[in-house]
Write an enzyme that holds these catalytic residues in place. Structure first.
Site, PDB file in Angstrom:
ATOM      1  N   GLY A  12     -45.446   7.333   0.497  1.00 38.58           N
ATOM      2  CA  GLY A  12     -45.298   6.611   1.764  1.00 38.58           C
ATOM      3  C   GLY A  12     -43.926   6.840   2.365  1.00 38.58           C
ATOM      4  O   GLY A  12     -43.329   5.934   2.952  1.00 38.58           O
ATOM      5  N   ALA A  13     -43.431   8.078   2.246  1.00 42.38           N
ATOM      6  CA  ALA A  13     -42.040   8.357   2.651  1.00 42.38           C
ATOM      7  C   ALA A  13     -41.944   8.933   4.067  1.00 42.38           C
ATOM      8  O   ALA A  13     -40.880   9.375   4.485  1.00 42.38           O
ATOM      9  CB  ALA A  13     -41.383   9.295   1.643  1.00 42.38           C
ATOM     10  N   ASP A  62     -53.112  11.067  -0.382  1.00 35.77           N
ATOM     11  CA  ASP A  62     -53.486   9.656  -0.238  1.00 35.77           C
ATOM     12  C   ASP A  62     -53.452   9.035  -1.637  1.00 35.77           C
ATOM     13  O   ASP A  62     -54.237   9.433  -2.509  1.00 35.77           O
ATOM     14  CB  ASP A  62     -54.904   9.601   0.362  1.00 35.77           C
ATOM     15  CG  ASP A  62     -55.404   8.186   0.555  1.00 35.77           C
ATOM     16  OD1 ASP A  62     -54.876   7.262  -0.085  1.00 35.77           O
ATOM     17  OD2 ASP A  62     -56.347   8.006   1.350  1.00 35.77           O
ATOM     18  N   VAL A  63     -52.559   8.076  -1.852  1.00 29.25           N
ATOM     19  CA  VAL A  63     -52.373   7.539  -3.211  1.00 29.25           C
ATOM     20  C   VAL A  63     -53.605   6.797  -3.723  1.00 29.25           C
ATOM     21  O   VAL A  63     -53.726   6.553  -4.917  1.00 29.25           O
ATOM     22  CB  VAL A  63     -51.120   6.629  -3.326  1.00 29.25           C
ATOM     23  CG1 VAL A  63     -49.855   7.417  -3.032  1.00 29.25           C
ATOM     24  CG2 VAL A  63     -51.241   5.389  -2.448  1.00 29.25           C
ATOM     25  N   ASN A  89     -44.085   3.533  -3.291  1.00 29.50           N
ATOM     26  CA  ASN A  89     -43.734   2.743  -2.109  1.00 29.50           C
ATOM     27  C   ASN A  89     -44.912   2.555  -1.146  1.00 29.50           C
ATOM     28  O   ASN A  89     -44.970   1.561  -0.423  1.00 29.50           O
ATOM     29  CB  ASN A  89     -42.570   3.455  -1.403  1.00 29.50           C
ATOM     30  CG  ASN A  89     -42.297   2.931  -0.018  1.00 29.50           C
ATOM     31  OD1 ASN A  89     -41.724   1.851   0.139  1.00 29.50           O
ATOM     32  ND2 ASN A  89     -42.737   3.671   1.005  1.00 29.50           N
ATOM     33  N   SER A 145     -43.320  -6.905  -3.300  1.00 30.71           N
ATOM     34  CA  SER A 145     -43.069  -7.582  -2.030  1.00 30.71           C
ATOM     35  C   SER A 145     -42.693  -9.031  -2.309  1.00 30.71           C
ATOM     36  O   SER A 145     -43.100  -9.589  -3.343  1.00 30.71           O
ATOM     37  CB  SER A 145     -44.345  -7.563  -1.183  1.00 30.71           C
ATOM     38  OG  SER A 145     -44.237  -8.476  -0.108  1.00 30.71           O
ATOM     39  N   TYR A 158     -53.233  -9.012   0.115  1.00 36.32           N
ATOM     40  CA  TYR A 158     -52.004  -8.229  -0.105  1.00 36.32           C
ATOM     41  C   TYR A 158     -51.185  -8.865  -1.226  1.00 36.32           C
ATOM     42  O   TYR A 158     -50.709  -8.176  -2.144  1.00 36.32           O
ATOM     43  CB  TYR A 158     -51.232  -8.222   1.220  1.00 36.32           C
ATOM     44  CG  TYR A 158     -49.869  -7.591   1.224  1.00 36.32           C
ATOM     45  CD1 TYR A 158     -49.713  -6.209   1.199  1.00 36.32           C
ATOM     46  CD2 TYR A 158     -48.713  -8.381   1.319  1.00 36.32           C
ATOM     47  CE1 TYR A 158     -48.438  -5.632   1.250  1.00 36.32           C
ATOM     48  CE2 TYR A 158     -47.452  -7.820   1.380  1.00 36.32           C
ATOM     49  CZ  TYR A 158     -47.315  -6.441   1.339  1.00 36.32           C
ATOM     50  OH  TYR A 158     -46.067  -5.876   1.395  1.00 36.32           O
ATOM     51  N   LYS A 162     -50.009  -7.096  -4.605  1.00 33.78           N
ATOM     52  CA  LYS A 162     -48.569  -6.956  -4.846  1.00 33.78           C
ATOM     53  C   LYS A 162     -48.150  -7.773  -6.068  1.00 33.78           C
ATOM     54  O   LYS A 162     -47.254  -7.378  -6.811  1.00 33.78           O
ATOM     55  CB  LYS A 162     -47.773  -7.408  -3.617  1.00 33.78           C
ATOM     56  CG  LYS A 162     -47.801  -6.411  -2.465  1.00 33.78           C
ATOM     57  CD  LYS A 162     -47.074  -5.127  -2.835  1.00 33.78           C
ATOM     58  CE  LYS A 162     -46.845  -4.221  -1.640  1.00 33.78           C
ATOM     59  NZ  LYS A 162     -46.203  -2.947  -2.024  1.00 33.78           N
TER      60      LYS A 162
END
Ligand SMILES: NC(=O)c1ccc[n+]([C@@H]2O[C@H](COP(=O)([O-])OP(=O)(O)OC[C@H]3O[C@@H](n4cnc5c(N)ncnc54)[C@H](O)[C@@H]3O)[C@@H](O)[C@H]2O)c1
Length: 254
Positions: A12-13, A62-63, A89, A145, A158, A162
């Site tokens: 996601g960089a 795509d992770v 990330n 997060s 989420y 997380k």
């Protein structure tokens, strides 16, 4: 140049915190594999890293897809010979802001969070760890997060995914310590990425609520998180593993 000769993968960089992390690692001399589902974003970040004097390779993986993750790691090893650092990330950040009981199993938000925010971390660790074991060392940083700690309304799915990230990080930190692989977790608070700043326009009230709870009285900058990543992958943190750090201007202590 604390990371000279090291090779890092950042997922996601192409934007936000991942992009700042790729810059920071490159600035310290690491070669950086810049992964994103947005290839243009990944290529932009990789160009920026090269301008800082480091090597970079942009990859579209795509992770959430185990095959793409395996290929990404194989390409990283083929290009740079090893992987010393993994920064997980990427996350699914397309919030509906519905109450949990208004969502349904199978909704995009359920699937996206489970497959990307949670399973993406597992896929990348699973693909990288055998290389790190063979190399007798490595550093894994998993980005969680503030939602993993605080009960933030309208973000339950989420938060669930997380929340699993620090527990998973601690478990593998224990498994991997004998191999010299250190695993830590960072929970950013509200950080001024383009993505978050979009909330300012769309949900001003929620955003004011976020901001009011920050003792240091400003949003985080992506570089605040990137600086912590650099510390946790550098030699200075060689006696730290299995920890979960908040980088949030003090928000999680209030
Ligand atoms: N910005 C904040 O306030 C904040 C707060 C807490 C936690 N975080 C966490 O920090 C991380 C980065 O957030 P950000 O604000 O920089 O987000 P962002 O949207 O700016 O960047 C995320 C990047 O991930 C990429 N991505 C999304 N799904 C992907 C996938 N399946 N595979 C590969 N790449 C994918 C996107 O294309 C994007 O470029 C996330 O894990 C997020 O949950 C952010």
């Amino acid at each position: 140049m604390r990371l000279k000769d090291k090779v890092a993968i950042v997922t996601g960089a192409g934007a936000g915190i991942g992009r700042a992390t790729a810059h920071a690692l490159g600035r310290e001399g690491a070669s950086v594999v810049v992964d994103d589902i947005d290839l243009d974003g990944a290529e932009r970040t990789a160009d920026e890293v090269r301008k800082l004097g480091a090597k970079a390779l942009a990859i579209k993986a795509d992770v959430s897809k185990v095959g793409e993750v395996k290929q990404m790691v194989e390409r990283a090893v083929a290009e740079f010979g090893r992987v010393d650092i993994l920064v997980n990330n990427a996350a699914y950040l397309d919030f509906s802001f519905k109450l949990f009981h208004e969502t349904e199993a199978g909704d995009a938000e359920w699937e996206g969070n489970i497959n990307t925010t949670l399973k993406g971390v597992l896929h990348c660790c699973r693909a990288v760890i055998p290389h790190m074991i063979e190399q007798r060392g490595g550093r894994i940083i998993n980005i969680a997060s503030g939602a993993a700690k605080g009960g933030i309304e309208r973000m339950a799915i989420y938060a669930a995914c997380k929340g699993a990230v620090p527990s998973f990080s601690r478990a593998i930190a224990t498994e991997l310590a004998p191999h010299g692989i250190l695993v830590n977790c960072i929970s950013p608070g509200n950080t001024a990425t383009e993505h978050l700043l979009h909330f300012v326009e769309t949900l001003p009230d929620l955003f004011k609520q976020f901001q009011a709870g920050i003792p240091l009285q400003r949003l985080g900058e992506p570089e605040d998180i990137a600086d912590m990543v650099v510390f946790l992958v550098s030699d200075e943190s060689k006696y730290i593993t299995g920890q979960h750090f908040s980088v949030d201007g003090g928000a999680s202590m209030t």
